[in-house]
Design a protein around this motif. Structure first.
Motif, PDB file in Angstrom:
ATOM      1  N   SER A 193       0.835  -1.203   0.000  1.00 45.92           N
ATOM      2  CA  SER A 193       0.000   0.000   0.000  1.00 45.92           C
ATOM      3  C   SER A 193       0.870   1.254   0.000  1.00 45.92           C
ATOM      4  CB  SER A 193      -0.946  -0.006   1.215  1.00 45.92           C
ATOM      5  OG  SER A 193      -0.212  -0.136   2.424  1.00 45.92           O
ATOM      6  N   ALA A 194       1.966   1.227   0.761  1.00 46.17           N
ATOM      7  CA  ALA A 194       2.850   2.397   0.808  1.00 46.17           C
ATOM      8  C   ALA A 194       3.594   2.563  -0.517  1.00 46.17           C
ATOM      9  CB  ALA A 194       3.844   2.258   1.964  1.00 46.17           C
ATOM     10  N   LEU A 195       3.990   1.449  -1.112  1.00 46.20           N
ATOM     11  CA  LEU A 195       4.695   1.507  -2.399  1.00 46.20           C
ATOM     12  C   LEU A 195       3.787   2.127  -3.464  1.00 46.20           C
ATOM     13  CD1 LEU A 195       7.374   0.575  -3.834  1.00 46.20           C
ATOM     14  CD2 LEU A 195       6.157  -1.536  -4.411  1.00 46.20           C
ATOM     15  N   ALA A 196       2.544   1.665  -3.516  1.00 43.23           N
ATOM     16  CA  ALA A 196       1.600   2.195  -4.504  1.00 43.23           C
ATOM     17  C   ALA A 196       1.345   3.678  -4.264  1.00 43.23           C
ATOM     18  CB  ALA A 196       0.285   1.405  -4.438  1.00 43.23           C
ATOM     19  N   HIS A 197       1.214   4.041  -2.991  1.00 40.20           N
ATOM     20  CA  HIS A 197       1.024   5.451  -2.638  1.00 40.20           C
ATOM     21  C   HIS A 197       2.188   6.298  -3.152  1.00 40.20           C
ATOM     22  CE1 HIS A 197       0.185   8.981  -0.068  1.00 40.20           C
ATOM     23  NE2 HIS A 197       1.500   9.001   0.100  1.00 40.20           N
ATOM     24  N   ASN A 198       3.420   5.804  -2.960  1.00 38.57           N
ATOM     25  CA  ASN A 198       4.595   6.597  -3.357  1.00 38.57           C
ATOM     26  C   ASN A 198       4.711   6.722  -4.879  1.00 38.57           C
ATOM     27  OD1 ASN A 198       5.128   6.797  -0.640  1.00 38.57           O
ATOM     28  ND2 ASN A 198       6.752   5.249  -0.628  1.00 38.57           N
ATOM     29  N   HIS A 199       4.387   5.649  -5.587  1.00 44.75           N
ATOM     30  CA  HIS A 199       4.364   5.747  -7.050  1.00 44.75           C
ATOM     31  C   HIS A 199       3.387   6.847  -7.502  1.00 44.75           C
ATOM     32  CE1 HIS A 199       6.983   2.486  -8.206  1.00 44.75           C
ATOM     33  NE2 HIS A 199       6.265   1.554  -7.617  1.00 44.75           N
ATOM     34  N   ALA A 200       2.203   6.818  -6.908  1.00 45.61           N
ATOM     35  CA  ALA A 200       1.176   7.792  -7.298  1.00 45.61           C
ATOM     36  C   ALA A 200       1.594   9.211  -6.898  1.00 45.61           C
ATOM     37  CB  ALA A 200      -0.158   7.429  -6.641  1.00 45.61           C
ATOM     38  N   TRP A 201       2.187   9.328  -5.729  1.00 49.27           N
ATOM     39  CA  TRP A 201       2.631  10.633  -5.226  1.00 49.27           C
ATOM     40  C   TRP A 201       3.634  11.244  -6.197  1.00 49.27           C
ATOM     41  CZ3 TRP A 201       6.686  13.621  -3.886  1.00 49.27           C
ATOM     42  CH2 TRP A 201       6.510  14.613  -2.921  1.00 49.27           C
ATOM     43  N   GLY A 244      11.364  18.982   5.448  1.00 46.40           N
ATOM     44  CA  GLY A 244      11.931  20.260   5.026  1.00 46.40           C
ATOM     45  C   GLY A 244      11.283  20.756   3.750  1.00 46.40           C
ATOM     46  N   MET A 245      11.069  19.804   2.830  1.00 49.25           N
ATOM     47  CA  MET A 245      10.446  20.149   1.561  1.00 49.25           C
ATOM     48  C   MET A 245       9.029  20.670   1.777  1.00 49.25           C
ATOM     49  SD  MET A 245       9.773  17.794  -1.703  1.00 49.25           S
ATOM     50  CE  MET A 245       8.004  18.001  -1.567  1.00 49.25           C
ATOM     51  N   LYS A 246       8.309  19.999   2.668  1.00 51.07           N
ATOM     52  CA  LYS A 246       6.939  20.439   2.937  1.00 51.07           C
ATOM     53  C   LYS A 246       6.931  21.818   3.586  1.00 51.07           C
ATOM     54  CE  LYS A 246       3.849  17.315   4.345  1.00 51.07           C
ATOM     55  NZ  LYS A 246       3.294  16.133   5.055  1.00 51.07           N
ATOM     56  N   ALA A 247       7.920  22.052   4.449  1.00 48.60           N
ATOM     57  CA  ALA A 247       8.002  23.357   5.109  1.00 48.60           C
ATOM     58  C   ALA A 247       8.231  24.475   4.089  1.00 48.60           C
ATOM     59  CB  ALA A 247       9.131  23.350   6.150  1.00 48.60           C
ATOM     60  N   ARG A 248       9.002  24.167   3.053  1.00 48.68           N
ATOM     61  CA  ARG A 248       9.299  25.166   2.025  1.00 48.68           C
ATOM     62  C   ARG A 248       8.142  25.382   1.060  1.00 48.68           C
ATOM     63  NH1 ARG A 248      14.380  22.298   1.697  1.00 48.68           N
ATOM     64  NH2 ARG A 248      13.480  20.960   0.109  1.00 48.68           N
ATOM     65  N   SER A 249       7.324  24.344   0.884  1.00 45.43           N
ATOM     66  CA  SER A 249       6.354  24.352  -0.212  1.00 45.43           C
ATOM     67  C   SER A 249       5.075  25.076   0.190  1.00 45.43           C
ATOM     68  CB  SER A 249       6.033  22.917  -0.626  1.00 45.43           C
ATOM     69  OG  SER A 249       7.222  22.228  -0.957  1.00 45.43           O
ATOM     70  N   GLY A 250       4.242  25.262  -0.779  1.00 42.16           N
ATOM     71  CA  GLY A 250       3.006  25.981  -0.528  1.00 42.16           C
ATOM     72  C   GLY A 250       1.957  25.123   0.150  1.00 42.16           C
ATOM     73  N   ALA A 251       0.812  25.713   0.344  1.00 39.53           N
ATOM     74  CA  ALA A 251      -0.258  25.072   1.090  1.00 39.53           C
ATOM     75  C   ALA A 251      -0.722  23.773   0.441  1.00 39.53           C
ATOM     76  CB  ALA A 251      -1.442  26.035   1.215  1.00 39.53           C
ATOM     77  N   VAL A 252      -0.685  23.736  -0.890  1.00 42.02           N
ATOM     78  CA  VAL A 252      -1.171  22.542  -1.583  1.00 42.02           C
ATOM     79  C   VAL A 252      -0.380  21.308  -1.148  1.00 42.02           C
ATOM     80  CG1 VAL A 252      -1.447  21.457  -3.834  1.00 42.02           C
ATOM     81  CG2 VAL A 252      -1.908  23.904  -3.569  1.00 42.02           C
ATOM     82  N   TRP A 253       0.951  21.451  -1.119  1.00 42.80           N
ATOM     83  CA  TRP A 253       1.772  20.283  -0.776  1.00 42.80           C
ATOM     84  C   TRP A 253       1.758  19.992   0.707  1.00 42.80           C
ATOM     85  CZ3 TRP A 253       3.337  16.760  -4.070  1.00 42.80           C
ATOM     86  CH2 TRP A 253       3.302  17.098  -5.438  1.00 42.80           C
ATOM     87  N   GLN A 254       1.605  21.047   1.491  1.00 44.32           N
ATOM     88  CA  GLN A 254       1.557  20.803   2.934  1.00 44.32           C
ATOM     89  C   GLN A 254       0.296  20.058   3.336  1.00 44.32           C
ATOM     90  OE1 GLN A 254       2.416  24.476   5.089  1.00 44.32           O
ATOM     91  NE2 GLN A 254       4.061  24.872   3.634  1.00 44.32           N
ATOM     92  N   ALA A 255      -0.766  20.272   2.595  1.00 44.11           N
ATOM     93  CA  ALA A 255      -2.031  19.631   2.943  1.00 44.11           C
ATOM     94  C   ALA A 255      -2.068  18.172   2.495  1.00 44.11           C
ATOM     95  CB  ALA A 255      -3.184  20.398   2.305  1.00 44.11           C
ATOM     96  N   ARG A 256      -1.270  17.848   1.488  1.00 47.72           N
ATOM     97  CA  ARG A 256      -1.281  16.473   0.957  1.00 47.72           C
ATOM     98  C   ARG A 256      -0.552  15.523   1.891  1.00 47.72           C
ATOM     99  NH1 ARG A 256       0.114  15.567  -5.138  1.00 47.72           N
ATOM    100  NH2 ARG A 256       0.119  13.559  -4.118  1.00 47.72           N
ATOM    101  N   PRO A 257      -0.960  14.279   1.898  1.00 50.40           N
ATOM    102  CA  PRO A 257      -0.153  13.309   2.637  1.00 50.40           C
ATOM    103  C   PRO A 257       1.221  13.197   1.987  1.00 50.40           C
ATOM    104  CG  PRO A 257      -1.930  12.213   1.420  1.00 50.40           C
ATOM    105  CD  PRO A 257      -2.126  13.681   1.248  1.00 50.40           C
ATOM    106  N   GLY A 258       2.230  12.932   2.781  1.00 45.33           N
ATOM    107  CA  GLY A 258       3.583  12.819   2.251  1.00 45.33           C
ATOM    108  C   GLY A 258       3.861  11.433   1.725  1.00 45.33           C
ATOM    109  N   LEU A 259       5.106  11.185   1.401  1.00 41.95           N
ATOM    110  CA  LEU A 259       5.523   9.834   1.051  1.00 41.95           C
ATOM    111  C   LEU A 259       5.418   8.951   2.285  1.00 41.95           C
ATOM    112  CD1 LEU A 259       8.633  10.966  -0.991  1.00 41.95           C
ATOM    113  CD2 LEU A 259       6.661   9.742  -1.958  1.00 41.95           C
ATOM    114  N   GLN A 260       5.284   7.658   2.063  1.00 40.58           N
ATOM    115  CA  GLN A 260       5.151   6.725   3.194  1.00 40.58           C
ATOM    116  C   GLN A 260       6.326   5.754   3.236  1.00 40.58           C
ATOM    117  OE1 GLN A 260       1.352   4.788   2.802  1.00 40.58           O
ATOM    118  NE2 GLN A 260       0.196   6.701   2.891  1.00 40.58           N
ATOM    119  N   ALA A 261       6.731   5.393   4.424  1.00 42.47           N
ATOM    120  CA  ALA A 261       7.821   4.427   4.584  1.00 42.47           C
ATOM    121  C   ALA A 261       7.303   3.038   4.226  1.00 42.47           C
ATOM    122  CB  ALA A 261       8.346   4.453   6.010  1.00 42.47           C
ATOM    123  N   ALA A 262       7.788   2.502   3.109  1.00 38.90           N
ATOM    124  CA  ALA A 262       7.295   1.203   2.622  1.00 38.90           C
ATOM    125  C   ALA A 262       8.171   0.034   3.060  1.00 38.90           C
ATOM    126  CB  ALA A 262       7.208   1.221   1.098  1.00 38.90           C
TER     127      ALA A 262
END
Lengths: 436, 436
Positions: free
Chosen positions: A56-64, A303-321
């Motif tokens: 599930s995490a692998l599929a999430h990261n591909h899509a992300w 760090g990337m999320k901290a730098r990015s705009g609201a759109v990316w901060q609101a999205r779930p991040g990558l997951q440890a697969a």
């Protein structure tokens, strides 16, 4: 399809208990038949230690990552050195990757063998056997688009010396690598780089197909500092690209500009694209996103999320697969448990594995989060030392299963010839073969 | 012969360029045919990096250890985890080793598969799949003598719970592990150990076949301190052995007393043997001696020589048989060269590889010692950073080959599926297959 892989040889390969992690009492099976066994980690059907990839995490990261590259317009040639698993390469290409990146000629050979036809070797090509192999692969596969790095006239001269010894119908494609003082490879200054670019452009053996840099080693996780450092490197790439373009040094229908991007792909995707006289392909080479991790790359993503705009901060991040499970084999003194996992099984180069889940057969219906004090403090070749508070938290017991996240996926993948994929109940759904 | 191995399956296995280190332009070959190719490292017939085992040093080390065990009267069950190479196990057994030591059930399975019939698992047996596999192996191989470690009643109870589920015609053999405070596994005190010994002796599933300890983690290289620490542990083993023997707890015709011994085999061989009511087999488990190294174990050997008498000081020591060769791919700034070798290729857990030899095609007839200032200061996944003095010493050049000794052989072996053996001219004489 340019990048359809043929995985038949992998799926037909028979595994048995000679392979670490394979159930010792199971008969040999082809890789294609592993998933149907539905082996359960928690029912005791797998030996430990066991490195597993959560589907599930692998599929999430591909899509992300597909969403990220689509929304930013950059191309992705994920670094294959992370997993060295053609089955995962196939997933990455199916999710839209432009090609695959490799670190050396053996990895290039693996990619070509299974059908990858766009490959960047993010490394200097050097050596008799290596140059010979590249020429041979190019001749054998007319559809192969292959780019490697050059960062010195000495390297170019050695390739030119080795190349005429072979019959070659087309030039080799090189990306000039731009580095920075105190870094790894790469020309240190504009003048030095421009001089090498001129030599490549004049070469009869090699064509200049673009520019490359690797910003990853400069990053510290300090978001503001990282941003200015990476932006400055991208600006230097621009200056050099414009100068080379003005002089008509770039061969081919398009110009490649490539950066690493694993830990700062937001900045690279924002700052690297540029208008040149021919189409410029901006190619990121992020490798670790595919399984992500529970340590270094996870901090970088924050760090990337901290730098990015609201759109990316609101999205779930990558997951440890990627997780490595082992068993408590001994609780020899208060506050210490020894696990059946060591340097042969899990990354230890950036930090120790991160204990995250616990499962006790007979009492747990599902894995539980470990108490806050549990911490892997050391590993030997085949053992890990888990420290815990004897006051506040529940103690581990002999026989408990412990699931660890890892920091730096590359150095866990290379410890396993096969990793099983698992569903959310930790039943095996398939086997991923690595080629290290 | 008790320990004749059948290596046919290994020798018949076909290798090709999917295996790291295999010449990329060579056709596939069975392992048995590799030596006849006489590939030359210095003629550019091998890709880099390349981990090689020098035949002459390997033969020297086998003979050295045979002399040591013969002269001291101890038995050797070399730790197979170091190399996980049945071809090397066969050499060790031919040189007089009593059996082979392993770290887990996968390694046990490899040993049994190729014909080893005396095996110590220097680790706790735990887990459903693992206990099941051991019972199955014992049933399938009546001639298999297998000993594993127990260090807690909880572990014993878990084995007893799993064992009745299988039909077993004979008991499992366990060595009680004696540890020390602050150590790894092993019962910490005499009372605790004696209590577990009593429980094992009373078990219907498990028999007490001896005692085990591992002194290696206590060693610092301070020869005098190491001697007293190890001697004290051996004394504790004696006290426990005598107590268990008095109560008739040991089953079987002989009693095994085993210690690690890799870094202090002189003290173990001197202090561990003891007279009991039945023959006592003193078994060392040293693993790293077989290739030795250029770092940690070499320093430990110096300590051993310092402690030993004139006879051992006058003899040549063990020799470093394992080297990792790579190529200078870039000299990007003064005092820095980047090599085509990284964390995937050479040990880095105890210290960085030790640059020792250099070869420049076209000007060197044979490898030269590197200048004193050359030092590997860091590695990434696929790169090494070689620092050197720009004042005093000759600088490396792009294309130079650099041969590194390593520190801790175990973590280099596990990075290679095949390692080539070479003669003193660095021509390949054969291929050693590992099973990690």
């Amino acid at each position: 399809m340019k990048n359809m892989l043929n995985l038949d040889a992998i799926l037909a390969e028979t595994l048995d208990a000679a392979t670490k992690g394979y159930p010792p009492s199971s008969p040999p099976l082809p890789i294609s038949a592993i998933g149907a066994q539905r082996w359960s980690l928690f029912a005791g059907e797998l030996p430990l230690p066991q490195a597993v990839i959560r589907d599930s995490a692998l599929a999430h990261n591909h899509a992300w990552m597909r969403d990220f590259t689509t929304s930013t317009g950059v191309l992705l040639a994920p670094h294959g050195k992370t997993t060295m698993a053609p089955q995962i390469f196939a997933q990455q290409l199916a999710a839209g990757a432009w090609g695959i990146t490799v670190a050396n000629v053996q990895q290039l050979g693996i990619c070509v063998r299974f059908g990858v036809r766009r490959i960047i070797m993010a490394n200097q090509l050097i050596g008799h056997a290596e140059v010979g192999a590249v020429l041979q692969l190019q001749e054998a596969h007319p559809g192969l688009e292959f780019h490697f790095l050059i960062d010195s006239r000495a390297q170019l001269a050695s390739i030119e010396q080795l190349a005429p010894a072979h019959t070659s119908s087309r030039k080799l494609n090189a990306l000039l690598e731009l580095g920075f003082p105190g870094g790894r490879t790469g020309a240190r200054t504009f003048d030095e780089a421009f001089d090498i670019a001129r030599a490549i452009a004049a070469s009869e053996a090699v064509a200049l197909s673009g520019l490359e840099c690797y910003e990853g080693l400069q990053l510290t996780g300090d978001s503001g500092r990282d941003e200015s450092v990476v932006a400055a490197l991208m600006q230097r790439v621009h200056d050099l690209a414009l100068a080379c373009d003005r002089e008509g040094m770039f061969a081919g229908p398009a110009i490649i500009l490539s950066a690493g991007g694993s830990a700062a792909f937001d900045i690279v995707a924002r700052d690297l694209p540029i208008q040149l006289s021919k189409p410029a392909l901006t190619i990121l080479r992020s490798g670790c996103y595919v399984t992500h991790d529970s340590g270094f790359y996870n901090r970088m993503l924050e760090g990337m999320k901290a730098r990015s705009g609201a759109v990316w901060q609101a999205r779930p991040g990558l997951q440890a697969a990627l997780e490595v499970w082992s068993q408590v084999q001994s609780c020899p003194e208060p506050g210490l448990a020894i696990l059946t996992m060591g340097k042969r099984d899990a990354s230890f180069d950036l930090e120790m594995p991160i204990a995250g889940k616990r499962y006790r057969r007979g009492s747990d219906a599902a894995p539980q989060p470990v108490p806050a004090s549990w911490k892997i403090v050391n590993m030997n070749d085949q053992h890990a030392y888990l420290r815990f508070s004897t006051e506040a938290d529940a103690a581990p017991q002999v026989g408990d299963l412990v699931g660890c996240g890892i920091s730096h996926p590359c150095t866990t993948f290379d410890k396993w010839r096969v990793l099983f994929t698992v569903d959310d109940d930790y039943r095996v759904t398939g086997a991923i073969r690595t080629f290290f």
